[in-house]
Motif scaffolding. Structure first.
Motif, PDB file in Angstrom:
ATOM      1  N   LYS A  23       0.818  -1.207   0.000  1.00  0.00           N
ATOM      2  CA  LYS A  23       0.000   0.000   0.000  1.00  0.00           C
ATOM      3  C   LYS A  23       0.855   1.262   0.000  1.00  0.00           C
ATOM      4  CE  LYS A  23      -3.720   2.253   2.553  1.00  0.00           C
ATOM      5  NZ  LYS A  23      -4.603   2.169   3.708  1.00  0.00           N
ATOM      6  N   TYR A  24       1.949   1.255   0.780  1.00  0.00           N
ATOM      7  CA  TYR A  24       2.767   2.457   0.936  1.00  0.00           C
ATOM      8  C   TYR A  24       4.098   2.399   0.199  1.00  0.00           C
ATOM      9  CZ  TYR A  24      -0.601   3.828   4.439  1.00  0.00           C
ATOM     10  OH  TYR A  24      -1.756   4.180   5.071  1.00  0.00           O
ATOM     11  N   LYS A  25       4.316   1.371  -0.595  1.00  0.00           N
ATOM     12  CA  LYS A  25       5.572   1.228  -1.324  1.00  0.00           C
ATOM     13  C   LYS A  25       5.708   2.357  -2.352  1.00  0.00           C
ATOM     14  CE  LYS A  25       8.235  -2.297  -3.677  1.00  0.00           C
ATOM     15  NZ  LYS A  25       8.211  -3.690  -4.144  1.00  0.00           N
ATOM     16  N   GLY A  26       6.802   3.093  -2.251  1.00  0.00           N
ATOM     17  CA  GLY A  26       7.066   4.171  -3.212  1.00  0.00           C
ATOM     18  C   GLY A  26       6.365   5.478  -2.903  1.00  0.00           C
ATOM     19  N   LYS A  27       5.598   5.552  -1.820  1.00  0.00           N
ATOM     20  CA  LYS A  27       4.893   6.783  -1.460  1.00  0.00           C
ATOM     21  C   LYS A  27       5.661   7.513  -0.365  1.00  0.00           C
ATOM     22  CE  LYS A  27       0.249   5.241  -2.517  1.00  0.00           C
ATOM     23  NZ  LYS A  27      -1.104   5.038  -1.995  1.00  0.00           N
ATOM     24  N   VAL A  28       5.691   8.830  -0.450  1.00  0.00           N
ATOM     25  CA  VAL A  28       6.314   9.649   0.582  1.00  0.00           C
ATOM     26  C   VAL A  28       5.208  10.076   1.543  1.00  0.00           C
ATOM     27  CG1 VAL A  28       7.589  11.755   1.063  1.00  0.00           C
ATOM     28  CG2 VAL A  28       8.086  10.448  -0.997  1.00  0.00           C
ATOM     29  N   ILE A  29       5.327   9.679   2.799  1.00  0.00           N
ATOM     30  CA  ILE A  29       4.280   9.950   3.770  1.00  0.00           C
ATOM     31  C   ILE A  29       4.524  11.271   4.492  1.00  0.00           C
ATOM     32  CG2 ILE A  29       3.121   9.080   5.831  1.00  0.00           C
ATOM     33  CD1 ILE A  29       3.842   6.271   4.868  1.00  0.00           C
ATOM     34  N   PHE A  30       5.766  11.532   4.895  1.00  0.00           N
ATOM     35  CA  PHE A  30       6.111  12.759   5.618  1.00  0.00           C
ATOM     36  C   PHE A  30       7.029  13.599   4.740  1.00  0.00           C
ATOM     37  CE2 PHE A  30       5.350   9.475   8.839  1.00  0.00           C
ATOM     38  CZ  PHE A  30       4.306  10.072   9.528  1.00  0.00           C
ATOM     39  N   LYS A  31       6.461  14.281   3.751  1.00  0.00           N
ATOM     40  CA  LYS A  31       7.255  15.017   2.771  1.00  0.00           C
ATOM     41  C   LYS A  31       8.088  16.116   3.416  1.00  0.00           C
ATOM     42  CE  LYS A  31       7.044  17.254  -1.696  1.00  0.00           C
ATOM     43  NZ  LYS A  31       8.444  17.037  -1.847  1.00  0.00           N
ATOM     44  N   GLU A  32       7.538  16.850   4.382  1.00  0.00           N
ATOM     45  CA  GLU A  32       8.273  17.950   5.006  1.00  0.00           C
ATOM     46  C   GLU A  32       9.520  17.429   5.725  1.00  0.00           C
ATOM     47  OE1 GLU A  32       4.972  17.357   5.940  1.00  0.00           O
ATOM     48  OE2 GLU A  32       4.105  18.709   4.450  1.00  0.00           O
ATOM     49  N   LYS A  33       9.382  16.329   6.429  1.00  0.00           N
ATOM     50  CA  LYS A  33      10.516  15.757   7.150  1.00  0.00           C
ATOM     51  C   LYS A  33      11.566  15.208   6.192  1.00  0.00           C
ATOM     52  CE  LYS A  33       8.221  14.759  11.460  1.00  0.00           C
ATOM     53  NZ  LYS A  33       8.038  13.791  12.534  1.00  0.00           N
ATOM     54  N   LEU A  34      11.126  14.608   5.091  1.00  0.00           N
ATOM     55  CA  LEU A  34      12.053  14.099   4.096  1.00  0.00           C
ATOM     56  C   LEU A  34      12.821  15.238   3.445  1.00  0.00           C
ATOM     57  CD1 LEU A  34      13.145  11.698   2.472  1.00  0.00           C
ATOM     58  CD2 LEU A  34      11.274  12.076   0.868  1.00  0.00           C
TER      59      LEU A  34
END
Length: 54
Positions: A23-34
Motif C-alpha cells: 500500500k505504501y511502497k514508493g509513497k512519501v508519507i512525511f514530505k516535510e521531514k524528508l
C-alpha cells in the motif's frame, strides 16, 4: 522474589501487517521531514560514524 507475570519470550508481541508494504511502497508519507533531512544531508553531509555502516 520472582515475578510471575513476566513473559519468558523475547518477542515483544507486536504484529506487522504485511499488506501495508504494498500500500505504501514508493509513497512519501512525511514530505516535510524528508525534505528537511535531504537539505541537512546536502549541507552537512553524512556523519563520519554513519559512513562505516553504509
Amino acid at each position: 522474589m520472582k515475578n510471575k507475570g513476566l513473559k519468558k519470550t523475547k518477542f515483544p508481541g507486536v504484529y506487522l501487517d504485511k499488506s501495508l508494504d504494498e500500500k505504501y511502497k514508493g509513497k512519501v508519507i512525511f514530505k516535510e521531514k524528508l525534505d528537511l533531512a535531504n537539505k541537512m544531508l546536502k549541507i552537512h553531509g553524512v556523519p563520519e560514524n554513519a559512513k562505516k555502516h553504509l
